[in-house]
Design a protein around this motif. Structure first.
Motif, short mmCIF file in Angstrom:
data_model
loop_
_atom_site.label_atom_id
_atom_site.label_comp_id
_atom_site.label_asym_id
_atom_site.label_seq_id
_atom_site.Cartn_x
_atom_site.Cartn_y
_atom_site.Cartn_z
N SER A 52 58.08 10.72 -70.50
CA SER A 52 59.19 10.43 -69.34
C SER A 52 58.73 11.32 -68.12
N THR A 53 59.59 11.07 -67.10
CA THR A 53 58.73 11.93 -65.97
C THR A 53 58.79 13.33 -66.06
N GLU A 54 57.56 13.93 -65.78
CA GLU A 54 57.32 15.38 -65.80
C GLU A 54 57.72 16.18 -64.64
N PHE A 55 58.81 16.66 -64.65
CA PHE A 55 59.34 16.91 -63.39
C PHE A 55 59.95 18.61 -63.94
N ALA A 56 60.06 19.37 -62.93
CA ALA A 56 60.45 20.74 -63.25
C ALA A 56 61.65 20.78 -64.15
N PHE A 74 63.75 4.25 -74.58
CA PHE A 74 63.46 5.84 -74.54
C PHE A 74 63.69 6.43 -76.20
N TYR A 75 62.79 7.25 -76.36
CA TYR A 75 62.69 7.90 -77.76
C TYR A 75 62.67 9.14 -77.71
N CYS A 76 63.66 9.96 -78.44
CA CYS A 76 63.87 11.53 -78.37
C CYS A 76 62.82 12.04 -79.39
N ASP A 77 61.56 12.22 -78.99
CA ASP A 77 60.68 12.83 -80.05
C ASP A 77 60.90 14.53 -80.40
N LEU A 78 61.45 15.00 -79.28
CA LEU A 78 62.12 16.61 -79.53
C LEU A 78 62.94 16.65 -78.55
N PRO A 79 64.38 17.07 -79.13
CA PRO A 79 65.43 17.42 -77.97
C PRO A 79 64.99 18.90 -77.58
N ALA A 80 65.77 18.93 -76.35
CA ALA A 80 65.58 20.33 -75.64
C ALA A 80 66.38 21.09 -76.49
N GLU A 81 66.25 22.73 -76.20
CA GLU A 81 66.90 23.62 -76.75
C GLU A 81 68.49 23.55 -76.32
N GLY A 134 63.92 24.94 -73.19
CA GLY A 134 63.19 24.90 -74.26
C GLY A 134 62.23 23.81 -73.89
N GLU A 135 61.42 23.50 -75.23
CA GLU A 135 60.65 22.16 -75.35
C GLU A 135 61.61 20.88 -75.49
N ARG A 136 61.03 19.91 -74.50
CA ARG A 136 61.66 18.57 -74.71
C ARG A 136 60.62 17.51 -74.69
N ARG A 137 60.78 16.48 -75.49
CA ARG A 137 59.60 15.50 -75.18
C ARG A 137 60.66 14.31 -75.38
N THR A 138 60.67 13.30 -74.56
CA THR A 138 61.30 12.33 -74.55
C THR A 138 60.33 11.17 -73.99
N LEU A 139 60.03 10.12 -74.72
CA LEU A 139 59.08 9.11 -74.47
C LEU A 139 59.77 7.75 -73.92
N VAL A 140 59.09 6.90 -73.15
CA VAL A 140 59.43 5.77 -72.64
C VAL A 140 58.48 4.61 -72.77
N ALA A 141 59.05 3.45 -72.91
CA ALA A 141 58.20 2.24 -72.87
C ALA A 141 59.16 1.08 -72.11
N MET A 142 58.45 0.36 -71.57
CA MET A 142 59.08 -0.75 -70.65
C MET A 142 58.52 -1.95 -71.03
#
Length: 335
Positions: A104-108, A131-138, A317-325
Motif C-alpha cells: 500500500s502507499t509508502e508514505f511517512a 487489502f490484506y493485513c500481512d502485519l498490523p502496526a504496533e 511500529g512496522e506495518r505491512r498492508t498489501l493491495v490488489a485491484m
C-alpha cells in the motif's frame, strides 16, 4: 419390561461464518468461526453473494479465515476479480510483492492519508480494491472507510453544479526533486511510451528542464456506478489541492516553483483556482463519515471503489498492508 421409543439426539449445524456491519448497513464484516477455513474456498463457493454484498454494502471485511501469505491473498482476490491490474499513472511509490499484489502507499508513518477513491484523478481506475493485513502496526494504522452514499448528498448543490459544468483540472509535475519521477509513474523509461499514453488518455504534456515532465488533464467530478447506476462524487481534488499540504511546506513550494510548478495541484476545469474552503469542505465531509476498525493479521478487506473511499491513519511500529485491484473502468466521456 417394555422399552419406550428411542429418541435420537438432534444434530445442530453450526454456520461457518457470522456477519455484522461497521456502520449501519455499510461495510459488512464476515467472520469465520473456524481459523482453518480457507478464504479462497469460501469465496469460490459464495462468489455471487460476495459481489452482491459489495454492491449493497460498499465493502466487505473477511476476518478469521486462513490467508497465510501474499500469494494466497492474490488467489483470493482473483476469485472475485480474475484479472488483477497493474499500477500505471501512479500517485505514490509501491513495490510489487507477488503477481499484481502491491505494498500500500509508502508514505511517512506519522502522516494521515485523506480518504479518497483509488485513481479518481485518472481516466480509468479499478472498480474493486482488495487489502490484506500481512502485519498490523504496533499502534494505529487503520484503513478508515467512508460511505459515498452518505457523502455525495451532503456536498452543497452549488459546489456540485460548478464542477459538473467544468470538471477538475489536474496539473502534475514529475521529477526527482518534485513528486515521483515520471519513469516510476508511467512504468517506462522511454519518453515515446509516456507521450503515447498521454495522447491516448487526453492528457496534455510538456517536458521540462532537468528531465522533468508536466501533465495537465481535465477529469470527471462524479462517476456512475456500472451496476447500480448511482452517481457519486469521484475525484481527487481535496487530496491534490495545495491546501492539503502542511502550510509551511505549501508556502515554501509556492515561493520556489509557483502554482504551476507544484508537484500536484487542481483547478476548476476552466483553469480557475479552487478555493481552499471548497477543498476543506470535501475533506471534512469524508472525515465526518469515516469509520474505522483495527487491523488483525490475515484480515482481507474488499472495497467497491465507487461506493466507498479509503484512507490511512498514522501508526507506530512496522506495518505491512498489501493491495490488489481489479475490474478496470474506463471513462470514455473525458477522452
Amino acid at each position: 419390561m417394555s422399552v419406550g421409543p428411542v429418541r435420537r439426539a438432534r444434530r445442530t449445524t453450526v454456520e461457518p461464518v457470522t456477519t455484522s456491519f461497521l456502520d449501519g448497513d455499510f461495510g459488512m464484516v464476515v467472520e469465520s468461526r473456524f481459523p482453518e477455513l480457507d478464504l479462497v474456498s469460501h469465496l469460490t463457493a459464495n462468489r455471487e453473494q460476495v459481489t452482491g454484498h459489495l454492491d449493497r454494502h460498499g465493502a466487505v471485511l473477511f476476518r478469521g479465515f486462513s490467508v497465510p501469505d501474499p500469494d494466497h491473498f492474490g488467489r483470493a482476490a482473483r476469485v472475485v476479480g480474475p484479472e488483477l491490474l497493474g499500477y500505471l499513472e501512479r500517485a505514490a511509490p509501491r513495490n510489487e510483492v507477488a503477481d499484481k499484489v502491491f505494498t500500500s502507499t509508502e508514505f511517512a508513518s506519522d502522516q494521515t492519508i485523506p480518504l479518497h477513491h483509488e485513481m479518481s484523478y485518472s481516466h480509468n481506475w479499478p472498480s474493486r480494491l482488495y487489502f490484506y493485513c500481512d502485519l498490523p502496526a504496533e499502534t494505529g494504522g487503520a484503513t478508515p472507510l467512508a460511505d459515498e452514499r452518505k457523502v455525495t448528498p451532503r456536498i452543497p448543490s452549488e459546489v456540485r453544479e460548478r464542477f459538473r459544468r467544468h470538471g477538475v483540472l489536474y496539473v502534475r509535475n514529475y521529477g526527482d526533486a518534485l513528486d515521483l519521477p515520471w519513469h516510476e509513474v508511467f512504468q517506462s523509461t522511454d519518453r515515446a511510451d509516456v507521450e503515447a499514453y498521454c495522447r491516448q488518455s487526453a492528457t496534455g504534456f510538456e517536458w521540462t528542464g532537468d528531465g522533468g515532465l508536466r501533465t495537465r488533464a481535465v477529469r470527471q467530478v462524479t462517476a456512475r456506478h456500472p451496476r447500480t447506476g448511482e452517481e457519486v462524487w469521484f475525484n481527487h481534488l481535496h487530496l491534490f489541492h495545495s491546501s492539503n499540504m502542511p502550510p509551511e511546506v505549501r508556502e515554501a513550494l509556492l515561493r520556489e516553483y509557483g502554482p504551476e510548478g507544484l508537484p500536484r495541484n487542481v483547478y476548476y476545469g476552466d483553469g480557475t483556482p479552487i478555493e481552499d474552503e471548497v477543498a476543506a469542505l470535501i475533506r471534512g465531509l469524508y472525515e465526518e463519515a469515516a469509520v474505522s476498525f483495527p487491523w488483525r493479521r490475515g484480515d482481507v478487506l474488499m472495497v467497491d471503489n465507487f461506493l466507498a473511499t479509503h484512507g490511512r491513519a498514522p501508526f507506530t511500529g512496522e506495518r505491512r498492508t498489501l493491495v490488489a485491484m481489479s475490474d478496470l473502468y474506463v471513462n470514455r466521456d473525458v477522452l
